[in-house]
Design a protein around this motif. Structure first.
Motif, PDB file in Angstrom:
ATOM      1  N   VAL A 290     -20.218   9.926  25.058  1.00 16.73           N
ATOM      2  CA  VAL A 290     -19.930  10.827  23.302  1.00 16.73           C
ATOM      3  C   VAL A 290     -19.295  10.051  22.295  1.00 16.73           C
ATOM      4  O   VAL A 290     -17.979   9.407  23.029  1.00 16.73           O
ATOM      5  CB  VAL A 290     -19.905  12.039  24.344  1.00 16.73           C
ATOM      6  CG1 VAL A 290     -18.848  12.903  22.815  1.00 16.73           C
ATOM      7  CG2 VAL A 290     -20.471  12.577  25.182  1.00 16.73           C
ATOM      8  N   ASN A 291     -19.853   9.873  21.495  1.00 18.52           N
ATOM      9  CA  ASN A 291     -19.040   9.506  20.363  1.00 18.52           C
ATOM     10  C   ASN A 291     -17.998  10.341  19.443  1.00 18.52           C
ATOM     11  O   ASN A 291     -18.832  11.959  19.846  1.00 18.52           O
ATOM     12  CB  ASN A 291     -19.663   9.368  19.204  1.00 18.52           C
ATOM     13  CG  ASN A 291     -19.371   7.878  18.397  1.00 18.52           C
ATOM     14  OD1 ASN A 291     -17.876   8.343  18.025  1.00 18.52           O
ATOM     15  ND2 ASN A 291     -19.856   7.147  17.950  1.00 18.52           N
ATOM     16  N   ASP A 292     -16.424  10.192  19.555  1.00 17.67           N
ATOM     17  CA  ASP A 292     -15.450  10.704  18.901  1.00 17.67           C
ATOM     18  C   ASP A 292     -15.453  12.678  19.203  1.00 17.67           C
ATOM     19  O   ASP A 292     -13.736  12.191  19.718  1.00 17.67           O
ATOM     20  CB  ASP A 292     -15.878  11.681  17.312  1.00 17.67           C
ATOM     21  CG  ASP A 292     -16.401  10.771  16.488  1.00 17.67           C
ATOM     22  OD1 ASP A 292     -15.870   9.262  16.808  1.00 17.67           O
ATOM     23  OD2 ASP A 292     -17.397  10.857  15.926  1.00 17.67           O
TER      24      ASP A 292
ATOM     25  N   ASP B 118     -10.521   6.969  15.756  1.00 15.15           N
ATOM     26  CA  ASP B 118     -10.320   8.026  16.464  1.00 15.15           C
ATOM     27  C   ASP B 118      -8.868   7.506  17.255  1.00 15.15           C
ATOM     28  O   ASP B 118      -8.427   8.365  18.150  1.00 15.15           O
ATOM     29  CB  ASP B 118     -10.941   7.826  17.610  1.00 15.15           C
ATOM     30  CG  ASP B 118     -12.907   8.151  16.763  1.00 15.15           C
ATOM     31  OD1 ASP B 118     -12.738   9.186  15.863  1.00 15.15           O
ATOM     32  OD2 ASP B 118     -13.434   7.305  16.588  1.00 15.15           O
ATOM     33  N   LEU B 119      -9.082   6.385  17.237  1.00  9.78           N
ATOM     34  CA  LEU B 119      -7.870   5.720  18.592  1.00  9.78           C
ATOM     35  C   LEU B 119      -6.177   5.769  17.479  1.00  9.78           C
ATOM     36  O   LEU B 119      -4.873   5.963  18.521  1.00  9.78           O
ATOM     37  CB  LEU B 119      -7.493   4.505  18.627  1.00  9.78           C
ATOM     38  CG  LEU B 119      -9.158   3.984  19.584  1.00  9.78           C
ATOM     39  CD1 LEU B 119      -9.386   2.594  19.943  1.00  9.78           C
ATOM     40  CD2 LEU B 119      -8.899   4.766  20.305  1.00  9.78           C
TER      41      LEU B 119
ATOM     42  N   ILE C 299     -27.813   6.295  26.216  1.00 12.43           N
ATOM     43  CA  ILE C 299     -27.627   7.419  25.024  1.00 12.43           C
ATOM     44  C   ILE C 299     -26.743   7.699  24.594  1.00 12.43           C
ATOM     45  O   ILE C 299     -25.112   8.479  25.461  1.00 12.43           O
ATOM     46  CB  ILE C 299     -28.361   8.399  25.295  1.00 12.43           C
ATOM     47  CG1 ILE C 299     -29.672   7.670  25.034  1.00 12.43           C
ATOM     48  CG2 ILE C 299     -28.942   9.236  23.893  1.00 12.43           C
ATOM     49  CD1 ILE C 299     -31.007   9.105  25.399  1.00 12.43           C
ATOM     50  N   GLN C 300     -25.969   7.266  23.212  1.00 19.60           N
ATOM     51  CA  GLN C 300     -24.917   7.743  22.464  1.00 19.60           C
ATOM     52  C   GLN C 300     -24.990   9.064  22.041  1.00 19.60           C
ATOM     53  O   GLN C 300     -25.958   9.161  20.628  1.00 19.60           O
ATOM     54  CB  GLN C 300     -23.605   6.781  21.632  1.00 19.60           C
ATOM     55  CG  GLN C 300     -23.152   7.397  21.049  1.00 19.60           C
ATOM     56  CD  GLN C 300     -22.071   6.332  20.899  1.00 19.60           C
ATOM     57  OE1 GLN C 300     -22.167   5.991  19.109  1.00 19.60           O
ATOM     58  NE2 GLN C 300     -21.494   4.822  21.170  1.00 19.60           N
ATOM     59  N   LEU C 301     -24.006  10.119  22.004  1.00 18.53           N
ATOM     60  CA  LEU C 301     -24.630  11.565  21.356  1.00 18.53           C
ATOM     61  C   LEU C 301     -23.022  11.330  20.097  1.00 18.53           C
ATOM     62  O   LEU C 301     -22.118  11.005  20.226  1.00 18.53           O
ATOM     63  CB  LEU C 301     -24.354  12.222  22.284  1.00 18.53           C
ATOM     64  CG  LEU C 301     -23.721  13.984  20.785  1.00 18.53           C
ATOM     65  CD1 LEU C 301     -25.274  14.190  20.354  1.00 18.53           C
ATOM     66  CD2 LEU C 301     -24.161  15.093  22.124  1.00 18.53           C
ATOM     67  N   ARG C 302     -23.759  10.986  18.919  1.00 15.30           N
ATOM     68  CA  ARG C 302     -22.757  11.090  17.809  1.00 15.30           C
ATOM     69  C   ARG C 302     -22.759  12.514  16.624  1.00 15.30           C
ATOM     70  O   ARG C 302     -23.917  12.649  16.314  1.00 15.30           O
ATOM     71  CB  ARG C 302     -23.134   9.920  16.863  1.00 15.30           C
ATOM     72  CG  ARG C 302     -21.710   9.882  15.863  1.00 15.30           C
ATOM     73  CD  ARG C 302     -21.805   8.461  15.250  1.00 15.30           C
ATOM     74  NE  ARG C 302     -20.582   7.983  14.551  1.00 15.30           N
ATOM     75  CZ  ARG C 302     -21.105   7.932  13.246  1.00 15.30           C
ATOM     76  NH1 ARG C 302     -22.419   8.461  12.897  1.00 15.30           N
ATOM     77  NH2 ARG C 302     -19.719   7.853  12.017  1.00 15.30           N
ATOM     78  N   ALA C 303     -22.172  12.788  16.761  1.00 19.01           N
ATOM     79  CA  ALA C 303     -21.741  14.750  16.260  1.00 19.01           C
ATOM     80  C   ALA C 303     -20.281  14.640  15.525  1.00 19.01           C
ATOM     81  O   ALA C 303     -19.323  15.055  15.696  1.00 19.01           O
ATOM     82  CB  ALA C 303     -22.372  15.886  17.046  1.00 19.01           C
ATOM     83  N   LYS C 304     -20.351  13.952  14.642  1.00 20.38           N
ATOM     84  CA  LYS C 304     -18.652  14.151  13.770  1.00 20.38           C
ATOM     85  C   LYS C 304     -18.034  15.785  13.398  1.00 20.38           C
ATOM     86  O   LYS C 304     -16.739  15.776  13.319  1.00 20.38           O
ATOM     87  CB  LYS C 304     -18.713  13.046  12.450  1.00 20.38           C
ATOM     88  CG  LYS C 304     -18.682  12.315  12.402  1.00 20.38           C
ATOM     89  CD  LYS C 304     -17.577  11.830  13.166  1.00 20.38           C
ATOM     90  CE  LYS C 304     -17.500   9.513  12.859  1.00 20.38           C
ATOM     91  NZ  LYS C 304     -16.395   9.589  13.591  1.00 20.38           N
ATOM     92  N   ALA C 305     -19.224  16.552  13.286  1.00 21.61           N
ATOM     93  CA  ALA C 305     -18.883  17.564  13.017  1.00 21.61           C
ATOM     94  C   ALA C 305     -18.882  19.143  14.389  1.00 21.61           C
ATOM     95  O   ALA C 305     -18.579  19.944  14.218  1.00 21.61           O
ATOM     96  CB  ALA C 305     -20.136  19.091  12.500  1.00 21.61           C
TER      97      ALA C 305
END
Length: 190
Positions: free
Chosen positions: A49-51, A68-69, A20-26
Motif C-alpha cells: 500500500v502506498n501512502d 511521506d517521510l 502489486i501496489q495499491l496507490r490511492a492518494k484520496a
C-alpha cells in the motif's frame, strides 16, 4: 482497457505478477483493500500500500515517498511494520543510501521516463540515473515511471530488480497479454 481495479488485479496475477501496489492518494477503500488482499494471497503475491500507513499494516507492506517521510520516526514505523515490507521512493543515489540506512527493504526509483500517471514525478532519470541508484545501494531497486515495451529492456539491463508498470498495462486492450509480454521481454533480457 479496464477501469475496474479488481479486473486489472486478476489479469496481472494470471500473468504471473508477484507484487502489486495499491496507490490511492484520496484514501484507501478498505473493501477494495480486502478484496485485493484476498486475491494476492491466493496467488502467493504481495500487496503493498502506498501512502496510507494504517492500511499498509493490514497488507504486506508500505511504500512511502520522500514527502511521506517528512517528520516521521522511521524507526517507529519500521517497528510497527514488523515483517512487512518497507519501500521508499528515491530519485537519487543519496536518497537510496539513506533509505537503506533507515531500514527499507527496497527502493522505488524514477521516473525512468516521462510519465502521465504521476504529474509531480519530476524529470525522467533514464538509464544513467537508474543505474546510479542501483550502484549506490545493496537494496533491490524497482524502476518506475513511463515504462513500457519500448524501454523495458533498458530498465532490465540497468540492474533494477523489478519494474513497476502502470499505464502500459492498465491502458492496454488486454492487460493480461500485455503483462505477459513485458515479463517475457524482461526474462529474455536477464
Amino acid at each position: 482497457m479496464t477501469n475496474r481495479p479488481l479486473d486489472l488485479v486478476d489479469a496481472v496475477l494470471r500473468a504471473g505478477i508477484v507484487v502489486i501496489q495499491l496507490r490511492a492518494k484520496a484514501g484507501v477503500d478498505r473493501a477494495l483493500l480486502a478484496a485485493m488482499l484476498g486475491r494476492t494471497r491466493a496467488a502467493n503475491a504481495r500487496l503493498i500500500v502506498n501512502d496510507d500507513f494504517e492500511a499498509a499494516c493490514v497488507a504486506d507492506g508500505w511504500h512511502a515517498g520522500q514527502e511521506d517521510l517528512a517528520g516521521c520516526d522511521l524507526a517507529d514505523l519500521r517497528r510497527r511494520l514488523g515483517a512487512r515490507l518497507l519501500g521508499i521512493s528515491c530519485g537519487t543515489s543519496v536518497e537510496a543510501v539513506l533509505a537503506e540506512r533507515a531500514g527499507a527493504d527496497y527502493v522505488g526509483t524514477g521516473p525512468f521516463a516521462t510519465t502521465a500517471t504521476k504529474t509531480d514525478a519530476g524529470i525522467a532519470i533514464g538509464v544513467v540515473g537508474l543505474a546510479a541508484v542501483v550502484e549506490a545501494t545493496r537494496l533491490p531497486v524497482v524502476a518506475i515511471g513511463g515504462i513500457d515495451a519500448m524501454n523495458v529492456v533498458e530498465v532490465a539491463r540497468s540492474g533494477a530488480r523489478m519494474a513497476a508498470v502502470i499505464s502500459a498495462i492498465a491502458g492496454a486492450p488486454d492487460p493480461e497479454s500485455t503483462t505477459r509480454a513485458l515479463r517475457s521481454i524482461w526474462a529474455a533480457t536477464g
